[in-house]
Design a protein around this motif. Structure first.
Motif, PDB file in Angstrom:
ATOM      1  N   PRO A  10       6.526  -3.454  -1.773  1.00 29.85           N
ATOM      2  CA  PRO A  10       6.294  -2.485  -2.850  1.00 29.85           C
ATOM      3  C   PRO A  10       4.886  -1.893  -2.918  1.00 29.85           C
ATOM      4  O   PRO A  10       4.700  -0.846  -3.529  1.00 29.85           O
ATOM      5  CB  PRO A  10       6.584  -3.297  -4.118  1.00 29.85           C
ATOM      6  N   THR A  11       3.895  -2.518  -2.286  1.00 31.64           N
ATOM      7  CA  THR A  11       2.528  -1.968  -2.382  1.00 31.64           C
ATOM      8  C   THR A  11       2.160  -1.081  -1.185  1.00 31.64           C
ATOM      9  O   THR A  11       1.014  -0.662  -1.054  1.00 31.64           O
ATOM     10  CB  THR A  11       1.478  -3.100  -2.488  1.00 31.64           C
ATOM     11  N   GLU A  12       3.097  -0.822  -0.314  1.00 28.40           N
ATOM     12  CA  GLU A  12       2.794  -0.033   0.897  1.00 28.40           C
ATOM     13  C   GLU A  12       3.720   1.177   0.996  1.00 28.40           C
ATOM     14  O   GLU A  12       4.943   1.024   0.991  1.00 28.40           O
ATOM     15  CB  GLU A  12       2.961  -0.929   2.140  1.00 28.40           C
ATOM     16  N   ASN A  13       3.129   2.367   1.073  1.00 26.71           N
ATOM     17  CA  ASN A  13       3.923   3.600   1.172  1.00 26.71           C
ATOM     18  C   ASN A  13       4.247   4.008   2.599  1.00 26.71           C
ATOM     19  O   ASN A  13       5.118   4.840   2.827  1.00 26.71           O
ATOM     20  CB  ASN A  13       3.165   4.769   0.524  1.00 26.71           C
ATOM     21  N   ARG A  14       3.484   3.467   3.568  1.00 31.19           N
ATOM     22  CA  ARG A  14       3.695   3.932   4.945  1.00 31.19           C
ATOM     23  C   ARG A  14       4.918   3.271   5.575  1.00 31.19           C
ATOM     24  O   ARG A  14       5.463   2.308   5.051  1.00 31.19           O
ATOM     25  CB  ARG A  14       2.465   3.591   5.803  1.00 31.19           C
ATOM     26  N   ILE A  73       4.485  -2.385   9.414  1.00 31.60           N
ATOM     27  CA  ILE A  73       3.025  -2.335   9.332  1.00 31.60           C
ATOM     28  C   ILE A  73       2.527  -3.738   8.992  1.00 31.60           C
ATOM     29  O   ILE A  73       1.773  -4.343   9.738  1.00 31.60           O
ATOM     30  CB  ILE A  73       2.580  -1.264   8.320  1.00 31.60           C
ATOM     31  N   HIS A  74       3.008  -4.272   7.876  1.00 34.62           N
ATOM     32  CA  HIS A  74       2.639  -5.647   7.499  1.00 34.62           C
ATOM     33  C   HIS A  74       3.737  -6.609   7.972  1.00 34.62           C
ATOM     34  O   HIS A  74       4.854  -6.182   8.252  1.00 34.62           O
ATOM     35  CB  HIS A  74       2.495  -5.741   5.981  1.00 34.62           C
ATOM     36  N   SER A  75       3.398  -7.876   7.984  1.00 40.94           N
ATOM     37  CA  SER A  75       4.394  -8.865   8.394  1.00 40.94           C
ATOM     38  C   SER A  75       5.472  -8.995   7.317  1.00 40.94           C
ATOM     39  O   SER A  75       5.214  -8.792   6.140  1.00 40.94           O
ATOM     40  CB  SER A  75       3.706 -10.211   8.605  1.00 40.94           C
ATOM     41  N   MET A  76       6.676  -9.366   7.749  1.00 37.97           N
ATOM     42  CA  MET A  76       7.762  -9.568   6.768  1.00 37.97           C
ATOM     43  C   MET A  76       7.600 -10.945   6.106  1.00 37.97           C
ATOM     44  O   MET A  76       6.884 -11.798   6.634  1.00 37.97           O
ATOM     45  CB  MET A  76       9.118  -9.440   7.469  1.00 37.97           C
ATOM     46  N   SER A 318      -2.370   6.131   0.782  1.00 40.19           N
ATOM     47  CA  SER A 318      -2.333   7.222  -0.189  1.00 40.19           C
ATOM     48  C   SER A 318      -2.085   8.575   0.502  1.00 40.19           C
ATOM     49  O   SER A 318      -1.995   9.600  -0.155  1.00 40.19           O
ATOM     50  CB  SER A 318      -3.639   7.268  -0.994  1.00 40.19           C
ATOM     51  N   MET A 319      -2.015   8.565   1.819  1.00 36.55           N
ATOM     52  CA  MET A 319      -1.641   9.788   2.558  1.00 36.55           C
ATOM     53  C   MET A 319      -0.574   9.386   3.571  1.00 36.55           C
ATOM     54  O   MET A 319      -0.761   9.477   4.784  1.00 36.55           O
ATOM     55  CB  MET A 319      -2.866  10.369   3.267  1.00 36.55           C
TER      56      MET A 319
END
Ligand code: NAD
Length: 371
Positions: A10-14, A73-76, A318-319
């Motif tokens: 939830p904290t990552e938009n990419r 992008i981040h680990s699961m 944020s982009m």
């Protein structure tokens, strides 16, 4: 083999793979690209964009069950890692030098993991360099955020109401993010000064039309692979004094100084912030690794005696559309090396494969991580 793409937390938009790279990934001989439904939503990519590009949109459970290589992008989370079989692999930007928990978890679950932030900073690896891509976004967005919070203009204005002076911007750290911040601040018309411990940075700063703040006697090491190293106490004192003098007159300070795998260097002390102009803005991109500024609070925008101090290390998020596209192209370029005839080729003789593979068959073979 199937390449899987999962939705971030939830904290990552990419998203790790964007639709514009799917066709090129399939050309590597990969049987199918399976994308979790909604994976690209926060980056403005719809499920139909992935389908049009040739991917199959499925549930998260199906991605984790079917994919030989899962891109994120981040680990699961741990509970999902533990569902993967020994033959499944993951690729992302796992930040293993500072995130011990991720390494432990990947290792305990015997997952073969490639972390693209561990790439050597070599010419051959440049096209895969996610750190450079994300730093480019961060440097650009840092300046835009500063301009938004600053109670004055960036450019000089000659108006009927008088002349407005240009903003003075000080950039701490002239690596990829810092150089992009210089270029962006200059485009907006600010007067820019920058500072770095690497002497090689001086020429780059000057070539972008900024002034270089010289503090002589910095320590450098050829073994650091182009990165900065920890400085002596004497140097730190002289550096703090020089920064103090330049900070007092700055409208904006953008902090980007980092040392891989370590706490960010503390460069702007509270006493300096206390003497800065009211209304000034500090953007601290090093916030998540301790911050370059003593007053920074990670993940927060604070009002400190009339100054705005923003601790934000996740500006790429944020982009997300362009940040994801860049991340995805970097991943594609890495896959071109990793995948031979449609299958993963674990050639540890290749310095790029050796440097990025952080865990394999329940072992940490990676030299940098072992250290
Ligand atoms: P980084 O994010 O690790 O650090 C940002 C900047 O902060 C660096 O320029 C660093 O020198 C500087 N810094 C560290 N401690 C400092 C201190 N105490 N005071 C002032 N500045 C300090 O760096 P980065 O942007 O990832 O770039 C690191 C190096 O890699 C640079 O030399 C860059 O040119 C090089 N690079 C090479 C490639 C390539 O060839 N593939 C790609 C990108 C970057």
């Amino acid at each position: 083999m199937i390449l899987g793409v999962i939705k971030e937390g939830p904290t990552e938009n990419r998203v790790a793979i964007s639709p514009d790279t799917v066709a090129a990934i399939l050309k590597l001989g990969i049987e199918q690209v399976q994308v979790e439904n909604g994976a690209g939503h926060n980056s403005s990519f719809g499920d139909s964009d992935y389908e049009t590009a040739g991917a199959k949109v499925v549930s998260r459970q199906d991605v984790l069950k079917n994919a030989s290589l899962v891109a994120s992008i981040h680990s699961m989370p741990d509970e999902e890692l533990s569902q993967l079989s020994d033959s499944q692999m993951v690729i992302g930007q796992f930040n293993p030098l500072t995130n011990n928990d991720v390494v432990k978890s990947l290792n305990a679950n015997k997952v073969t993991a490639f972390s693209l932030d561990m790439l050597p900073r070599s010419t051959r690896a440049q096209a895969m360099d996610v750190l450079s891509s994300m730093a480019t976004v961060a440097g650009y967005k840092a300046v835009l955020n500063a301009a938004n919070h600053l109670p004055s203009f960036f450019p000089m204005f000659m108006t009927a109401a008088g002349t407005i002076k240009p903003a003075k911007v000080l950039i701490i750290g002239a690596g990829v993010a810092g150089l992009q911040a210089i270029a962006t601040a200059r485009r907006l018309g600010a007067v820019v000064e920058a500072f770095d411990v690497r002497t090689a940075a001086k020429e780059e700063v000057l070539s972008l039309g900024a002034k270089f703040v010289d503090v002589e006697g910095s320590a450098e090491s050829a073994a650091a692979g182009g990165y900065a190293i920890e400085q002596s106490e004497d140097y730190k004192k002289r550096q703090a004094q020089a920064v103090h003098e330049h900070a007092k007159t700055a409208d904006v300070i953008i902090c980007t100084a980092q040392i891989p795998g370590r706490q960010a260097p503390r460069i702007i002390h509270k006493a300096t912030v206390d003497e800065m102009k009211k209304g000034a803005v500090i953007i601290d991109l090093a916030a998540s690794s301790g911050g370059n500024c003593e007053v920074t609070e990670n993940g927060k925008i604070i009002d400190y005696n009339g100054l705005t101090i923003i601790g934000d290390s996740n500006l790429p998020g944020s982009m997300p559309r362009d940040a994801s596209s860049m991340f995805s192209k970097n991943t594609l370029n890495f896959l071109k090396l990793l995948i031979v005839d449609g299958n993963v080729n674990l050639n540890f003789e290749d310095d790029i494969i050796a440097a990025t593979c952080i865990t394999h068959q329940g072992e940490i073979n990676n030299e940098r991580l072992k250290k």
